[in-house]
Each structure stands twice: as C-alpha cells, then as structure tokens.
Design an enzyme around this catalytic site. Structure first.
Site, mmCIF file in Angstrom:
data_model
loop_
_atom_site.group_PDB
_atom_site.id
_atom_site.type_symbol
_atom_site.label_atom_id
_atom_site.label_comp_id
_atom_site.label_asym_id
_atom_site.label_seq_id
_atom_site.Cartn_x
_atom_site.Cartn_y
_atom_site.Cartn_z
ATOM 1 N N THR A 68 0.838 -1.202 0.000
ATOM 2 C CA THR A 68 0.000 0.000 0.000
ATOM 3 C C THR A 68 0.875 1.255 0.000
ATOM 4 O O THR A 68 0.636 2.206 -0.750
ATOM 5 C CB THR A 68 -0.903 0.023 1.262
ATOM 6 O OG1 THR A 68 -1.480 -1.269 1.440
ATOM 7 C CG2 THR A 68 -1.977 1.079 1.171
ATOM 8 N N HIS A 124 0.450 -9.479 -6.577
ATOM 9 C CA HIS A 124 1.033 -10.339 -5.534
ATOM 10 C C HIS A 124 1.501 -11.659 -6.152
ATOM 11 O O HIS A 124 1.932 -12.552 -5.436
ATOM 12 C CB HIS A 124 -0.010 -10.672 -4.461
ATOM 13 C CG HIS A 124 -0.465 -9.504 -3.639
ATOM 14 N ND1 HIS A 124 0.411 -8.623 -3.036
ATOM 15 C CD2 HIS A 124 -1.700 -9.086 -3.289
ATOM 16 C CE1 HIS A 124 -0.286 -7.711 -2.371
ATOM 17 N NE2 HIS A 124 -1.560 -7.967 -2.511
ATOM 18 N N ARG A 146 9.753 -7.928 3.329
ATOM 19 C CA ARG A 146 9.773 -7.481 4.723
ATOM 20 C C ARG A 146 10.193 -8.654 5.589
ATOM 21 O O ARG A 146 9.962 -9.821 5.209
ATOM 22 C CB ARG A 146 8.344 -7.023 5.066
ATOM 23 C CG ARG A 146 8.157 -6.403 6.412
ATOM 24 C CD ARG A 146 6.691 -6.001 6.606
ATOM 25 N NE ARG A 146 6.547 -5.212 7.814
ATOM 26 C CZ ARG A 146 5.379 -4.805 8.311
ATOM 27 N NH1 ARG A 146 4.245 -5.106 7.689
ATOM 28 N NH2 ARG A 146 5.337 -4.096 9.418
ATOM 29 N N SER A 154 1.533 -9.024 10.642
ATOM 30 C CA SER A 154 0.662 -8.123 9.891
ATOM 31 C C SER A 154 -0.403 -8.926 9.138
ATOM 32 O O SER A 154 -1.591 -8.586 9.134
ATOM 33 C CB SER A 154 1.521 -7.313 8.911
ATOM 34 O OG SER A 154 0.734 -6.416 8.193
ATOM 35 N N LYS A 291 -0.191 -0.560 12.197
ATOM 36 C CA LYS A 291 0.779 0.138 13.047
ATOM 37 C C LYS A 291 1.907 0.760 12.226
ATOM 38 O O LYS A 291 2.407 1.811 12.564
ATOM 39 C CB LYS A 291 1.408 -0.837 14.039
ATOM 40 C CG LYS A 291 0.515 -1.266 15.177
ATOM 41 C CD LYS A 291 1.336 -2.082 16.165
ATOM 42 C CE LYS A 291 0.538 -2.452 17.397
ATOM 43 N NZ LYS A 291 1.324 -3.340 18.265
HETATM 44 P P1 A3P Z 1 1.450 -3.597 10.041
HETATM 45 O O1 A3P Z 1 0.300 -4.560 10.004
HETATM 46 O O2 A3P Z 1 2.703 -4.214 10.582
HETATM 47 O O3 A3P Z 1 1.130 -2.326 10.684
HETATM 48 P P2 A3P Z 1 0.411 -4.138 2.636
HETATM 49 O O4 A3P Z 1 0.232 -2.747 2.210
HETATM 50 O O5 A3P Z 1 1.384 -4.905 1.786
HETATM 51 O O6 A3P Z 1 -0.894 -4.822 2.837
HETATM 52 O O7 A3P Z 1 1.152 -4.074 4.037
HETATM 53 C C1 A3P Z 1 0.472 -3.585 5.155
HETATM 54 C C2 A3P Z 1 1.479 -3.171 6.196
HETATM 55 O O8 A3P Z 1 2.067 -1.916 5.813
HETATM 56 C C3 A3P Z 1 0.803 -2.934 7.541
HETATM 57 O O9 A3P Z 1 1.806 -3.250 8.507
HETATM 58 C C4 A3P Z 1 0.501 -1.452 7.454
HETATM 59 O O10 A3P Z 1 0.261 -0.844 8.702
HETATM 60 C C5 A3P Z 1 1.770 -0.933 6.800
HETATM 61 N N1 A3P Z 1 1.593 0.351 6.148
HETATM 62 C C6 A3P Z 1 0.515 0.781 5.439
HETATM 63 N N2 A3P Z 1 0.725 2.032 5.000
HETATM 64 C C7 A3P Z 1 1.934 2.407 5.441
HETATM 65 C C8 A3P Z 1 2.703 3.613 5.314
HETATM 66 N N3 A3P Z 1 2.238 4.657 4.660
HETATM 67 N N4 A3P Z 1 3.915 3.658 5.906
HETATM 68 C C9 A3P Z 1 4.400 2.584 6.579
HETATM 69 N N5 A3P Z 1 3.723 1.424 6.740
HETATM 70 C C10 A3P Z 1 2.504 1.325 6.167
#
Ligand code: A3P
Length: 330
Positions: A68, A124, A146, A154, A291
């Site tokens: 994201t 993905h 990650r 997560s 988070k």
């Molecule tokens: P956490 O669940 O550890 O907080 P994806 O986008 O691949 O689904 O990954 C989601 C993870 O990225 C989540 O981690 C989310 O909180 C974090 N995330 C989403 N937006 C973010 C941002 N702008 N900066 C840093 N982390 C972000």
C-alpha cells in the site's frame, strides 16, 4: 467449446487443495503457490490475457510487506506533475484503487489500464507465474519484501479483521490465541494464501540477480529508515528523476509526508471507505493501516516462534547474499 468457467472448475478439481480452516476457505496449489479460488481465477486470467507494455512499472510483493505504501509513493512520483498538491487523488482514494492489482482488477475489468493516467500496476503473483509478456516486454518491476516475522504478524491481523474470522473468533482471547498459533504453523509451512513467503521473495530475488536492469528490489525496513533517499531512488528507477528545482522545492520530502503512515491512515477515505475485491470479499480500507512499525513481532511471538521463523529463513536463504531487514547496497 467449453466455457472458461467450466474449464476453471475442472482445473480446480485437479489441484492439491487444503482447507485453511481458520479462515474457512479452501486454498488451491497452483505452480507451487496457494490461492483461494477467486484469486486463482484472476491469476490465470492474467497469465492468459495480460499484455505488458515496455513502459509499465509493476509493483510486486507478498501481501502485508508494504504494498500500500509503495503504491502510494510510486503513484505520487509518477503523477506529481498532473495534480496540484491539494488535489492529489491519494487524499481521496485508497492507494489500491489508484494502482490496480492485476489478478484482482484485471479480472473485474480487463480494460482497467484504459482508466489510468499513469503506468503503475501491481501484483502479488510470484515471479515464476508471471505471464511471459511481463518478463519479455522490458517493463520494470519494483519488488518489496519485509522481515517474515513482521509480515506474518501483519498478515494475521489483516485476515483476522475479515468478516469470516471475526465471526468465528468472536473476540474470545482463547480462540484468538489458538488461531494465532494455528495460523503461524500454516505460514511456516507455506500454506497460506500466496505462500510460501520465502519462495515468493527468492523467486524475485534470483530474477533480480539475472536481470538487474528489470528489477528494483526493496525492503520495507529500508523505506522506514530513509524514505526520502528511497523516494529519489524510486523516481530515478521509474525514469522520472527529480529535477534540481524539485529537490530545492522539497518535492521528495513532500511526497514522503503525503504517503506517510500518519497522513494516509488519518484520511477520511482510509478511515471509513471500503475496498471491493470481488462479490464476496469487501474490505474496510483501514485494514491496510495497522501500526506501520518494524519489530511488532516482539509483541506477539514467543521466542520459540521467532526462532522457528529465523531458522526457516536462514535455511532458505543459505547461499544467497541477502538477508531480511538489512539495507541492500544502494
Ligand atoms: P502492520 O500490520 O505491521 O502495521 P500491505 O500494504 O502490503 O498490505 O502491508 C500492510 C502493512 O504496511 C501494515 O503493517 C501497514 O500498517 C503498513 N503500512 C501501510 N501504510 C503504510 C505507510 N504509509 N507507511 C508505513 N507502513 C505502512
């Protein structure tokens, strides 16, 4: 002639299957990776029909590794000359609605590309399942990975938020604890949707060694550590480097701020909006923002669990000059 849905049903019946009982969903193993049937339908449609262009920038990553955020950054970089800062579509749209996911959005609307004003797409899908047109088109791939421990935590919380699990778990601590342990076993064995995680990362990593020009390989942790540096690197890789004037104006810093966890998670659209995946799968936008920390696994995993994941990681990465969490030399 058989309808494609009949052929798909027949294909499903030939594939290894396991019931991901925690989430009440059947997963099918296709080309070494597990999917629910709807996503698999999208994967196959992409393989059969998607035509990449040499100008495409494809963001790839296992779920929950920072897709994201990376989408928001790449969208902001690619479109920075099109929108005034106060009118940026990122302020009113979930990044996933601005940068389509091939195997989801292409299935819902094969003409999705025509609705875009940029060339950033995402997936993905594992590298080994990408259609030939992606690997032969000369397009660019930005891959994000990650630390598997944070990825799992997560991933677990994300799926827990989905309706099925919230109904099943019902908020009970005992159930929650057992579902965390059960899901952990599934993740470790690679039997979660899009799993095995390690194979996904290694598929892209090995390809990036063979074709360094085609890949930018990123880590969530390095983006957290120095987002401005990596935004500049992303822009250069996307053939949209910042000019001196833009740097003096602080555009890279502004993009980082617009796309920060605090900014995005605080937007009305991301607090209250919904993301349509398919007819039986709708998500609250806020599930994508939890988070945004490094090392949250320490609050959830026992030392034994962490040791198990680290053991799998060192076993799987043996022989590769790669480790999770450590910055790759710029
Ligand atoms: P956490 O669940 O550890 O907080 P994806 O986008 O691949 O689904 O990954 C989601 C993870 O990225 C989540 O981690 C989310 O909180 C974090 N995330 C989403 N937006 C973010 C941002 N702008 N900066 C840093 N982390 C972000």
């Amino acid at each position: 002639m058989q309808s494609s849905s009949k052929m798909f049903t027949e294909l499903l019946s030939t594939l290894p299957k396991h019931n991901h009982n925690i989430f009440s969903v059947d997963l099918y193993q296709y080309q070494g990776f597990w999917y629910d049937s709807k996503i698999l339908e999208g994967v196959i449609q992409v393989q059969q029909q998607f035509q990449a262009l040499s100008t495409d920038i494809i963001i790839a990553g296992w779920p929950k590794t920072g897709n994201t955020w990376l989408k928001a950054l790449c969208f902001a970089i690619a479109t920075r000359k099109q929108y005034h800062q106060t009118k940026n579509p990122l302020l009113t749209n979930l990044p996933h609605n601005l940068v389509p996911v091939l195997e989801i959005d292409f299935l819902n609307n094969p003409k999705i590309r025509e609705t875009l004003h940029h060339s950033v797409l995402s997936t993905h899908m594992p590298y080994t399942s990408l259609p030939k047109s992606i690997t032969s088109s000369g397009c660019k791939i930005i891959y994000i990975c990650r630390d598997p421990k944070d990825t799992f935590v997560s991933f677990y919380h994300f799926f827990r938020r989905l309706h099925v699990l919230s109904t099943r778990v019902g908020g009970s601590k005992t159930d929650l604890d057992s579902s965390f342990h059960d899901e952990f076993d599934m993740f470790s064995e690679g039997k979660t949707t899009n799993g095995p995680y390690w194979d996904h990362v290694l598929g892209y990593y090995k390809a990036s060694l063979d074709r360094p020009d085609m890949f930018l390989f990123m880590k969530y942790e390095e983006l957290v550590e120095d987002p401005v540096f990596y935004v500049k690197k992303l822009a250069r890789y996307m053939d949209k480097p910042f000019s001196l004037e833009e740097e003096l104006e602080g555009i890279p810093e502004k993009i980082v701020k617009t796309c920060s966890f605090q900014s995005l998670s605080g937007l009305e659209v991301n607090k209250t909006g919904k993301y349509y995946v398919h007819e039986s799968y709708m998500l609250d936008n806020n599930t994508f923002f939890r988070k945004g920390n490094i090392g949250d696994w320490k609050n959830h995993m026992t030392p034994e669990m962490a040791k198990r994941i680290d053991g799998i990681t060192s076993e799987r990465l043996r022989g590769f000059d790669f480790s999770f969490g450590q910055p790759i030399a710029p």
